[in-house]
Scaffold this motif. Structure first.
Motif, PDB file in Angstrom:
ATOM      1  N   THR A 206       0.844  -1.194   0.000  1.00  0.00           N
ATOM      2  CA  THR A 206       0.000   0.000   0.000  1.00  0.00           C
ATOM      3  C   THR A 206       0.880   1.245   0.000  1.00  0.00           C
ATOM      4  O   THR A 206       2.110   1.162   0.099  1.00  0.00           O
ATOM      5  CB  THR A 206      -0.917   0.019   1.241  1.00  0.00           C
ATOM      6  N   GLY A 207       0.232   2.379  -0.112  1.00  0.00           N
ATOM      7  CA  GLY A 207       0.959   3.646  -0.104  1.00  0.00           C
ATOM      8  C   GLY A 207       1.022   4.264  -1.485  1.00  0.00           C
ATOM      9  O   GLY A 207       0.720   3.632  -2.501  1.00  0.00           O
ATOM     10  N   VAL A 208       1.406   5.516  -1.516  1.00  0.00           N
ATOM     11  CA  VAL A 208       1.480   6.260  -2.775  1.00  0.00           C
ATOM     12  C   VAL A 208       2.745   5.867  -3.534  1.00  0.00           C
ATOM     13  O   VAL A 208       3.840   5.828  -2.973  1.00  0.00           O
ATOM     14  CB  VAL A 208       1.469   7.778  -2.505  1.00  0.00           C
ATOM     15  N   LYS A 232     -13.689  -5.547   5.605  1.00  0.00           N
ATOM     16  CA  LYS A 232     -12.785  -5.751   6.738  1.00  0.00           C
ATOM     17  C   LYS A 232     -11.340  -5.375   6.384  1.00  0.00           C
ATOM     18  O   LYS A 232     -10.590  -4.892   7.241  1.00  0.00           O
ATOM     19  CB  LYS A 232     -12.851  -7.209   7.201  1.00  0.00           C
ATOM     20  N   ILE A 233     -10.964  -5.600   5.125  1.00  0.00           N
ATOM     21  CA  ILE A 233      -9.621  -5.184   4.692  1.00  0.00           C
ATOM     22  C   ILE A 233      -9.492  -3.668   4.791  1.00  0.00           C
ATOM     23  O   ILE A 233      -8.444  -3.138   5.190  1.00  0.00           O
ATOM     24  CB  ILE A 233      -9.341  -5.672   3.251  1.00  0.00           C
ATOM     25  N   ALA A 234     -10.568  -2.963   4.419  1.00  0.00           N
ATOM     26  CA  ALA A 234     -10.553  -1.501   4.550  1.00  0.00           C
ATOM     27  C   ALA A 234     -10.318  -1.099   5.999  1.00  0.00           C
ATOM     28  O   ALA A 234      -9.578  -0.156   6.290  1.00  0.00           O
ATOM     29  CB  ALA A 234     -11.865  -0.915   4.031  1.00  0.00           C
ATOM     30  N   ARG A 235     -10.928  -1.817   6.937  1.00  0.00           N
ATOM     31  CA  ARG A 235     -10.719  -1.518   8.357  1.00  0.00           C
ATOM     32  C   ARG A 235      -9.275  -1.810   8.769  1.00  0.00           C
ATOM     33  O   ARG A 235      -8.687  -1.084   9.581  1.00  0.00           O
ATOM     34  CB  ARG A 235     -11.676  -2.338   9.218  1.00  0.00           C
ATOM     35  N   VAL A 236      -8.710  -2.874   8.224  1.00  0.00           N
ATOM     36  CA  VAL A 236      -7.302  -3.183   8.520  1.00  0.00           C
ATOM     37  C   VAL A 236      -6.399  -2.050   8.046  1.00  0.00           C
ATOM     38  O   VAL A 236      -5.481  -1.612   8.759  1.00  0.00           O
ATOM     39  CB  VAL A 236      -6.899  -4.519   7.861  1.00  0.00           C
ATOM     40  N   LEU A 237      -6.670  -1.554   6.834  1.00  0.00           N
ATOM     41  CA  LEU A 237      -5.846  -0.475   6.287  1.00  0.00           C
ATOM     42  C   LEU A 237      -5.992   0.799   7.108  1.00  0.00           C
ATOM     43  O   LEU A 237      -4.999   1.473   7.424  1.00  0.00           O
ATOM     44  CB  LEU A 237      -6.225  -0.221   4.830  1.00  0.00           C
ATOM     45  N   VAL A 238      -7.237   1.151   7.461  1.00  0.00           N
ATOM     46  CA  VAL A 238      -7.468   2.358   8.258  1.00  0.00           C
ATOM     47  C   VAL A 238      -6.823   2.218   9.635  1.00  0.00           C
ATOM     48  O   VAL A 238      -6.244   3.171  10.169  1.00  0.00           O
ATOM     49  CB  VAL A 238      -8.976   2.639   8.376  1.00  0.00           C
ATOM     50  N   ALA A 239      -6.911   1.027  10.221  1.00  0.00           N
ATOM     51  CA  ALA A 239      -6.322   0.801  11.542  1.00  0.00           C
ATOM     52  C   ALA A 239      -4.815   1.023  11.529  1.00  0.00           C
ATOM     53  O   ALA A 239      -4.235   1.462  12.529  1.00  0.00           O
ATOM     54  CB  ALA A 239      -6.637  -0.616  12.015  1.00  0.00           C
ATOM     55  N   ASP A 240      -4.203   0.745  10.399  1.00  0.00           N
ATOM     56  CA  ASP A 240      -2.748   0.918  10.282  1.00  0.00           C
ATOM     57  C   ASP A 240      -2.365   2.263   9.673  1.00  0.00           C
ATOM     58  O   ASP A 240      -1.236   2.453   9.222  1.00  0.00           O
ATOM     59  CB  ASP A 240      -2.153  -0.223   9.452  1.00  0.00           C
ATOM     60  N   GLY A 241      -3.317   3.197   9.640  1.00  0.00           N
ATOM     61  CA  GLY A 241      -2.993   4.569   9.268  1.00  0.00           C
ATOM     62  C   GLY A 241      -3.134   4.926   7.816  1.00  0.00           C
ATOM     63  O   GLY A 241      -2.655   5.988   7.402  1.00  0.00           O
ATOM     64  N   HIS A 242      -3.796   4.110   7.018  1.00  0.00           N
ATOM     65  CA  HIS A 242      -3.945   4.395   5.585  1.00  0.00           C
ATOM     66  C   HIS A 242      -5.271   5.104   5.312  1.00  0.00           C
ATOM     67  O   HIS A 242      -6.215   5.030   6.092  1.00  0.00           O
ATOM     68  CB  HIS A 242      -3.871   3.102   4.766  1.00  0.00           C
ATOM     69  N   THR A 243      -5.325   5.796   4.171  1.00  0.00           N
ATOM     70  CA  THR A 243      -6.562   6.398   3.688  1.00  0.00           C
ATOM     71  C   THR A 243      -7.033   5.607   2.477  1.00  0.00           C
ATOM     72  O   THR A 243      -6.219   5.204   1.640  1.00  0.00           O
ATOM     73  CB  THR A 243      -6.358   7.871   3.310  1.00  0.00           C
ATOM     74  N   VAL A 244      -8.363   5.415   2.386  1.00  0.00           N
ATOM     75  CA  VAL A 244      -8.889   4.425   1.442  1.00  0.00           C
ATOM     76  C   VAL A 244     -10.069   4.981   0.649  1.00  0.00           C
ATOM     77  O   VAL A 244     -10.903   5.716   1.188  1.00  0.00           O
ATOM     78  CB  VAL A 244      -9.338   3.145   2.194  1.00  0.00           C
ATOM     79  N   ALA A 294      -8.695  12.495  -4.757  1.00  0.00           N
ATOM     80  CA  ALA A 294      -8.873  12.678  -3.313  1.00  0.00           C
ATOM     81  C   ALA A 294      -7.553  12.631  -2.551  1.00  0.00           C
ATOM     82  O   ALA A 294      -7.509  12.989  -1.376  1.00  0.00           O
ATOM     83  CB  ALA A 294      -9.824  11.627  -2.766  1.00  0.00           C
ATOM     84  N   GLY A 295      -6.494  12.169  -3.210  1.00  0.00           N
ATOM     85  CA  GLY A 295      -5.191  12.131  -2.558  1.00  0.00           C
ATOM     86  C   GLY A 295      -5.034  11.030  -1.521  1.00  0.00           C
ATOM     87  O   GLY A 295      -4.220  11.154  -0.596  1.00  0.00           O
ATOM     88  N   VAL A 296      -5.803   9.929  -1.662  1.00  0.00           N
ATOM     89  CA  VAL A 296      -5.646   8.815  -0.733  1.00  0.00           C
ATOM     90  C   VAL A 296      -4.455   7.971  -1.157  1.00  0.00           C
ATOM     91  O   VAL A 296      -3.922   8.121  -2.265  1.00  0.00           O
ATOM     92  CB  VAL A 296      -6.926   7.960  -0.671  1.00  0.00           C
ATOM     93  N   ASP A 297      -4.052   7.057  -0.261  1.00  0.00           N
ATOM     94  CA  ASP A 297      -2.881   6.239  -0.613  1.00  0.00           C
ATOM     95  C   ASP A 297      -3.252   4.834  -1.087  1.00  0.00           C
ATOM     96  O   ASP A 297      -2.403   4.111  -1.583  1.00  0.00           O
ATOM     97  CB  ASP A 297      -1.904   6.144   0.565  1.00  0.00           C
ATOM     98  N   THR A 298      -4.542   4.427  -0.943  1.00  0.00           N
ATOM     99  CA  THR A 298      -4.930   3.080  -1.346  1.00  0.00           C
ATOM    100  C   THR A 298      -6.339   3.084  -1.927  1.00  0.00           C
ATOM    101  O   THR A 298      -7.248   3.694  -1.365  1.00  0.00           O
ATOM    102  CB  THR A 298      -4.890   2.099  -0.151  1.00  0.00           C
ATOM    103  N   VAL A 299      -6.510   2.381  -3.055  1.00  0.00           N
ATOM    104  CA  VAL A 299      -7.830   2.148  -3.648  1.00  0.00           C
ATOM    105  C   VAL A 299      -8.096   0.650  -3.593  1.00  0.00           C
ATOM    106  O   VAL A 299      -7.297  -0.148  -4.087  1.00  0.00           O
ATOM    107  CB  VAL A 299      -7.902   2.655  -5.100  1.00  0.00           C
ATOM    108  N   LEU A 300      -9.212   0.288  -2.970  1.00  0.00           N
ATOM    109  CA  LEU A 300      -9.585  -1.111  -2.776  1.00  0.00           C
ATOM    110  C   LEU A 300     -10.800  -1.403  -3.641  1.00  0.00           C
ATOM    111  O   LEU A 300     -11.842  -0.759  -3.496  1.00  0.00           O
ATOM    112  CB  LEU A 300      -9.893  -1.353  -1.294  1.00  0.00           C
ATOM    113  N   ILE A 301     -10.686  -2.350  -4.564  1.00  0.00           N
ATOM    114  CA  ILE A 301     -11.748  -2.614  -5.534  1.00  0.00           C
ATOM    115  C   ILE A 301     -12.338  -3.998  -5.302  1.00  0.00           C
ATOM    116  O   ILE A 301     -11.635  -5.010  -5.366  1.00  0.00           O
ATOM    117  CB  ILE A 301     -11.225  -2.495  -6.980  1.00  0.00           C
TER     118      ILE A 301
END
Length: 414
Positions: A206-208, A232-244, A294-301
Motif C-alpha cells: 500500500t501507499g502512494v 474488513k480489509i478496509a478496516r485493517v488499512l485504516v487501523a494501520d494509518g492508511h486512507t482508502v 482525493a489524494g488517498v494512498d490506497t484504492v480497494l476494488i
C-alpha cells in the motif's frame, strides 16, 4: 174588495221599508245604524215582530272559535357564511438533519492474531491434542507414524507437505531421542512453521507510488465472503494509518454496493459505485481516478464473485485489471478463499492466479473448521502467501497472518 187589498198594501209597504233599510245599512261609506239601548229596541218590548232584514248582523265568533288559520311557512333567513381566515404563511417543515454515522477508529492490527488464537479451537483438537498425543507415545512404530500422516492429511495439509513433515519429524526424533511433550511440541512447531515458509512476503503493498495510490483488487468465488472481507480489509488499512477509497465493481449484485458503502461509512472511507448491471471495469477505472483526485494512498476494488470454470467471467476479471492499469500498475490482487472448502480451494486459486496474477490469499472462516492445514496446502501448491485470515464474524476479526503465531495457536498452550 177594498178590505182585501189593505193587507196586501201593508205587506208591500213593509217590504219597501225593509229594502230601504237594507240599502241604507249596506251603503258604502256609511256605518251601521246605531242600535237602540236595551229596552228601547223597537218592537221587542211591544211584542212586535221585526222582519229579519232589520235584525242586526250576528256578532263575530270569539277568536277561540275561529278556524285556525293556515300558517304560511316563512323562508329561513340566509345567514352569509363567515369569510375564511386569511392564510397564515408558515415556513415549510424542516427535516431534522440526518445524523452522520459515527466514525470508528479500529485498533492497530499488530498482535491481533494472538488475541484471536482461541478461535482456532477446532484445529487445536487436531494439531495440539491429536498430533502431540501421538508423538508422546512411548514407542513410535510405523503404525504410529501412519496415524500422524492421516491426521495431517485430514487437516488438509496436503499429501506432499504431509510426507515431508513426517519424514523430518521421524528423523529428528530418532536422532535426538526425545520423548518429552515439551520437546515434541517444539519439534512439531518448527516443522509446521517451516512448511508455512515464514520467508514469504505477507505485507500488503500500500501507499502512494509515483504520485498515485496503490490499487488492490479483491477477487474470489461466490459465497466465500468476498464483499465482507473487502470491508474488513478496509478496516485493517485504516487501523494501520492508511486512507482508502473503495470501488464497488460488483455491479451484478445490488446488495454488494450497499454492503460496501456501509462498511466504508463506519471508517470514513469513500465509495465509488455505478448503475446496477453496469460495466465493472468502468467503475474500477472511476474508483482509481477518485483516489487520485482525493489524494488517498490506497484504492480497494471489490469485484463480482465468479466461478473459476466460467470463462466469460474470468475474462471480464482480466479486463478490469487491464482497464485499471491505464492509471498505473495493480499493487495487489487478493484472492478470498473459504477455509471450509478444503482442497477445492486449490483449484480455485490456480485458475484465479492464471487470470489475475494473485499475490496473496485471504483465508476466511478459519475459525469454523478443523482443517487449518489448508493454509499450508495453498502456499505449498501455489507459492502464494496467506496474508490475512478471518477468525470470526466481527468487524475486526480479520488478522494479518503470522506463521509462528498461527502454529502456536494451532498447538494450543504448552
Amino acid at each position: 174588495m177594498k178590505d182585501a187589498l189593505v193587507p196586501v198594501l201593508i205587506v208591500i209597504g213593509l217590504l219597501l221599508l225593509a229594502g230601504l233599510t237594507l240599502f241604507l245599512v249596506r251603503r258604502p261609506g256609511r256605518g251601521t245604524l246605531p242600535q237602540a239601548p236595551e229596552g228601547e229596541r223597537p218592537g221587542i218590548e211591544r211584542g212586535e215582530k221585526i222582519p229579519p232584514s232589520v235584525i242586526a248582523p250576528p256578532a263575530e265568533k270569539p277568536a277561540a272559535e275561529k278556524a285556525p288559520e293556515q300558517a304560511v311557512p316563512s323562508k329561513p333567513a340566509v345567514v352569509p357564511a363567515p369569510a375564511p381566515p386569511a392564510p397564515v404563511e408558515t415556513a415549510p417543515p424542516v427535516a431534522p438533519p440526518k445524523a452522520e454515522p459515527e466514525i470508528e477508529k479500529p485498533e492497530p492490527t499488530a498482535g491481533r492474531l494472538v488475541r484471536l488464537r482461541a478461535r482456532l479451537s477446532r484445529s487445536q483438537n487436531v494439531f495440539g491434542k491429536g498430533l502431540l498425543g501421538l508423538l508422546s507415545r512411548d514407542h513410535l512404530d510405523d503404525d504410529a507414524w501412519d496415524e500422524v500422516e492421516e491426521s495431517l492429511i485430514s487437516a488438509d495439509v496436503g499429501v506432499q507437505a504431509t510426507t515431508e513433515i513426517v519424514a523430518k519429524l521421524r528423523e529428528r526424533t530418532r536422532v535426538l531421542g526425545t520423548r518429552s511433550t515439551a520437546d515434541l511440541r517444539s519439534l512439531l512447531a518448527e516443522e509446521l512453521t517451516e512448511a508455512l515458509d515464514p520467508k514469504l512476503d505477507r505485507s500488503l503493498h500500500t501507499g502512494v507510488m509515483d504520485g498515485k495510490p496503490s490499487v488492490i483488487l479483491v477477487v474470489g468465488v461466490n459465497g466465500a465472503g468476498k464483499t465482507t472481507s473487502c470491508g474488513k480489509i478496509a478496516r485493517v488499512l485504516v487501523a494501520d494509518g492508511h486512507t482508502v477509497v473503495l470501488g464497488a465493481a460488483d455491479t451484478f449484485r445490488a446488495a454488494a454496493a450497499e454492503q460496501l458503502a456501509t462498511w466504508a461509512s463506519r471508517v470514513g472511507a469513500q465509495v465509488v459505485r455505478g448503475p446496477e448491471g453496469g460495466d465493472p471495469a468502468a467503475v474500477a477505472f472511476d474508483a482509481v481516478k477518485k483516489g487520485i483526485d482525493a489524494g488517498v494512498d490506497t484504492v480497494l476494488i471489490d469485484t463480482a464473485g465468479r466461478l473459476q470454470n466460467k470463462v466469460g467471467l474470468m475474462d471480464e476479471l482480466g479486463k478490469i485489471k487491464r482497464v485499471v492499469e491505464k492509471h498505473g500498475p495493480v499493487s495487489e490482487t487478493l484472492l478470498v478463499l473459504d477455509a471450509t472448502a478444503g482442497q477445492n480451494g486449490l483449484s480455485q486459486a490456480r485458475v484465479f492466479t492464471e487470470v489475475a496474477d494473485v499475490t496473496g490469499v485471504v483465508l476466511t472462516k478459519l475459525d469454523g473448521t478443523a482443517k487449518g492445514g489448508i493454509v499450508i496446502a495453498v502456499q505449498r501448491a501455489l507459492g502464494i502467501p496467506v496474508k490475512l485470515v478471518g477468525l470470526g464474524e466481527g468487524p475486526d476479526d480479520l488478522a494479518p497472518f503470522d506463521p509462528s503465531q498461527f502454529v502456536s495457536a494451532l498447538l494450543g498452550d504448552e
